[in-house]
Every structure is written in C-alpha cells, then in structure tokens.
Write an enzyme that holds these catalytic residues in place. Structure first.
Site, short mmCIF file in Angstrom:
data_model
loop_
_atom_site.label_atom_id
_atom_site.label_comp_id
_atom_site.label_asym_id
_atom_site.label_seq_id
_atom_site.Cartn_x
_atom_site.Cartn_y
_atom_site.Cartn_z
N GLU A 79 22.59 -126.02 -18.03
CA GLU A 79 22.05 -126.61 -19.26
C GLU A 79 21.52 -128.00 -18.95
O GLU A 79 21.30 -128.81 -19.84
CB GLU A 79 23.10 -126.63 -20.38
CG GLU A 79 24.39 -127.33 -20.04
CD GLU A 79 25.37 -127.36 -21.21
OE1 GLU A 79 24.98 -127.82 -22.29
OE2 GLU A 79 26.52 -126.91 -21.02
N CYS A 111 27.73 -124.09 -21.91
CA CYS A 111 28.64 -123.87 -20.78
C CYS A 111 28.91 -122.39 -20.51
O CYS A 111 29.64 -122.04 -19.58
CB CYS A 111 29.97 -124.60 -21.03
SG CYS A 111 29.73 -126.35 -21.38
N HIS A 233 37.39 -122.27 -19.61
CA HIS A 233 36.37 -123.32 -19.57
C HIS A 233 37.09 -124.64 -19.83
O HIS A 233 37.87 -124.75 -20.78
CB HIS A 233 35.30 -123.06 -20.64
CG HIS A 233 34.43 -124.25 -20.87
ND1 HIS A 233 33.80 -124.90 -19.85
CD2 HIS A 233 34.12 -124.93 -22.01
CE1 HIS A 233 33.12 -125.93 -20.34
NE2 HIS A 233 33.30 -125.97 -21.65
#
Ligand code: COA
Length: 387
Positions: A79, A111, A233
């Site tokens: 990103e 993400c 994450h």
C-alpha cells in the site's frame, strides 16, 4: 497436493527510531509505548529506500537458491506503491534481473494484500505445479507528525517463494474471510501519509477477526484447539494480544498466561522492534515465530489472521513441514535487525521530510546501505542500483 511457502526471508531498513527517544521528545511516559502498545523501536527508511529496494533486499537471498529463469510470477503486495500505474513488481523484476517469461502484478488492499497474494499464488501453483511464484509483501508505514499513529510507524519487506512440496509450510485449503466498507484507515492519492481513526480501527479489526473466524470454522470444521501457534496482523504488538484474547473468549477457551505466551509471543518478537510494516507485518510475525520459538514445530498447525483496514480480513492455516529449520535464514534476519543504526529525533525528521516530497528530479545522497537502493528520480522516472 501440498502447496505453500518453500523459502521465506525478510528485510528491514538500516535505521531505527527508539520509542524511548520518541517518548523523551514528546514528553510522554515511555511505558505508554513499551507496555501500552507494546513497541520498542520503529525501523525508519532513509530517502533512498522504498518498497522496491526493500523487496529486493528481502528477495535476494531466495534468488541465490533458485535460478532466476524459474520464477514464473511476482505478486507484489503493497500500500506504499511507487507509481499509480507501473507496478512496484516491474521495477523489482528489472532490478533483480528476472526472466522475461515471468508475469508481474501489484496487489493492494491496505495490510491485507500480502495474504491475498499468498492465496493467489497457492491457487496458481495448484493449477500448474511447475510455477515458482515470488510473493512480496512490502510497506513503509508513515503517519503525520504529532498524530497518535506516529508512534506506530515502521517498515519491512517479506519475500516468499511459493511452490509445490514446500519445505517450510503447506498452506491448507479452506479459509474464512470478511469484507465491510468502512473508513478506519485510508490514504488519498496525493498523500504519502495515512489517515486513521485509530481507536475505531482496533474495534473493526477485532470485529473482523470474529467474523472471519466464524466463516473459517464453517468452511474447515477446525477449531481453536486444533491450532498450535497463532500469527496475527501486528500494527503494534498489543493488538495481537487483544486479538488472541478476543478469539479465545469468543470460542470459550480459558487461556492461561502460559498458553498465551506459547501460542503468540514468539510471533511478536520482531514486530516489537521493527514497528508496523502493513502488508508484511503478518509474515514478519510468522518469521518471528520460526526464528524465536524454542521447540521444533514440525507437523504443527499455524494460523494466520490478516486484517486490512477499509476492511478485508482472512483467517487461514498451514502445517509446518519436516526439516523446515534447515532452510530458515535466521542469522541474516537477526543481523539486519541488530545492525540498524539509531536515529535522533531530528535525524528521523530529516529522513521523514526528504522522503515526503515526491520530486520530479533528484539524486539521493547514499544513506541506504544496500544491497539495493533508489538512486534518484529524473523526469518522474525512478532509477535503482545494486550497491
Ligand atoms: N503505561 C502503560 N500503558 C499506558 C500508558 C502508560 N503510561 N499510557 C497509556 N497506556 C495504554 C492505554 O491505556 C492504552 O491501552 P488500551 O489500548 O489497552 O486501552 C494504550 O496504552 C494506548 O494508549 P492510547 O491513549 O489509547 O493511545 P493513542 O491515543 O496514542 O492511540 C493507537 C493508540 C494504537 C490507536 C494509535 O497509535 C494509532 O492510531 N495507531 C495507528 C492505527 C493502528 O495501528 N490501528 C490498528 C488496527 S490496523
């Protein structure tokens, strides 16, 4: 047919800002960072480091172990794209000297894109076992100065070779996923820094985890106790702690401190000293598990929870393969982390502002120690070199 990660390696930048230095500058209790969000350091990219040079640094040790001719695709998740049209993977392809018989594409969803690229790669290999796919997840997390996100910056790239009969982990078919159109984090095209509603994003993350988990259990019939190690994450390590406790509560498992530490702590060690690396962070967490878990985890099931703000989430699992330890690149990774140089707050600000301008013409001073760097930009064209 087993398909998954045959080799994996990560790289981060050559500099870091300590949260102790950061806290002193901001006159905030350092424990807000070390305990409250669970972070000690943030890797900081100098102006001549971007996701392409970071990706090349991550991929190089893998390419010493497979002929460049054999890489059939690069799936590049980021990103922090360097161009609105040309994919970062195309720059990487040139820099690494890969074969022309190779496809390249960039994946984006905050993400989440690294997990999407990995799942796409496993599907491609299942369709054609001759494929050797280089999956890259690379990002530089950057927020505005003096915002709550500033303490959760960082950067890193993970390179994964996805093949048939993988030597590290076989990704299991079946996953749970969840999408919802929300505004918890976004970056308009003209900005180099993200905008975030931080508290809201942690709530959406946890809600997405519950939904993805429900779908995962419906799809696979596996439950919490079937999983040995959990990777999440990790925008900041406290988030992984919140996630694991939320999941355990949802399934009605009473976690002891020992369970919690065994199941999640090894996967948080690197992220704590690298900071957020957006699409790479889940896989930095997986590498952290491999490098820091005390036991041999052959045959164990590892779960992956990917969350991308905006939002898309996915929960999936893999089985660790016999002999995986012999192909890990632990020493190189630990050297990269330990050899980083600390920055003063003023030096960090200097890097921050130099990398902020998106110039049409510039030659960068050599601050990135290699092995690859962004040399400069001429008429909006980016030039890289092998150092
Ligand atoms: N000692 C110990 N803990 C402390 C503390 C101290 N001196 N001061 C604060 N804390 C704790 C708070 O209680 C809080 O804990 P909690 O989350 O369990 O309630 C935590 O530290 C953070 O403090 P807070 O005041 O909420 O920090 P903040 O307003 O700076 O926001 C984030 C924190 C994570 C929301 C912010 O850094 C952010 O927006 N990050 C980017 C977005 C992001 O990463 N989102 C995650 C989903 S992808």
């Amino acid at each position: 047919m087993k398909v998954g990660i045959d080799l994996i390696h990560f790289a981060t930048a050559d500099y870091y800002l300590g949260l102790d230095t950061f806290a002193a500058e901001k006159q905030i209790d350092v424990e807000k960072y070390t305990i409250g969000i669970g972070q000690e350091k943030m890797s900081i990219a100098p102006p001549d480091e971007d996701v392409v040079s970071l990706a090349a640094k991550a991929a190089a040790p893998i390419l010493e172990q497979i002929s460049r001719e054999e890489i059939s695709a690069i799936l590049f998740a980021t990103e922090t794209g360097v161009d609105q049209s040309k994919s970062a993977g195309a720059f990487l392809h040139g820099l690494l000297g890969l074969s022309n018989r190779c496809r390249v594409v960039e994946f984006k969803h905050a993400c989440y894109a690294g997990a999407a690229a990995l799942q796409m790669a496993t599907t491609m290999v299942r369709a054609n076992p001759n494929e050797n796919i280089l999956v890259i997840a690379a990002d530089i997390a950057k927020y505005d100065i003096d915002t709550s996100g500033e303490a959760t910056q960082g950067c890193g790239a993970v390179a994964m070779l996805v093949t048939e009969n993988p030597r590290i982990i076989a990704i299991e078919p079946g996953s749970g996923y969840y999408t919802n159109d929300v505004m918890d984090f976004w970056r308009p095209n003209h900005r180099t820094t993200a905008l975030v509603d931080g508290k809201y994003s942690t709530k959406v993350y946890l809600n997405s985890l519950k939904h993805a988990w429900e779908h995962f259990t419906e799809q696979t019939k596996r439950n919490f106790n079937d999983i040995d190690y959990f990777c999440y994450h990790i925008p900041f390590t406290k988030m992984a702690e919140k996630a694991h406790k939320t999941l355990a509560k949802k399934v009605g498992v009473k976690l002891t401190q020992a369970d919690f530490e065994k199941q999640t702590l090894p996967s948080q060690a690197y992220n704590r000293i690298i900071g957020n690396s957006y699409s790479a962070s889940l896989f930095v967490g997986f590498i952290s598990l491999l490098d820091n878990v005390r036991d041999n985890i052959e045959g164990k099931r590892v779960s992956f929870f990917s969350y991308g703000s905006g939002c898309v989430a996915e929960f999936f699992t893999g089985i660790m393969q016999t002999g995986y330890q012999s192909v890990l690149m632990t020493q190189q990774q630990q050297d990269n982390i330990s050899q980083r140089k600390p920055l003063s707050y003023a030096a960090y600000l200097d890097f921050y502002h130099q990398a902020d301008v998106n110039p049409d013409n510039i030659i960068y001073q050599k601050t990135n120690k290699g092995p690859y760097r962004l040399v400069g930009i001429e008429d909006y064209k980016r030039y890289y070199e092998k150092v």
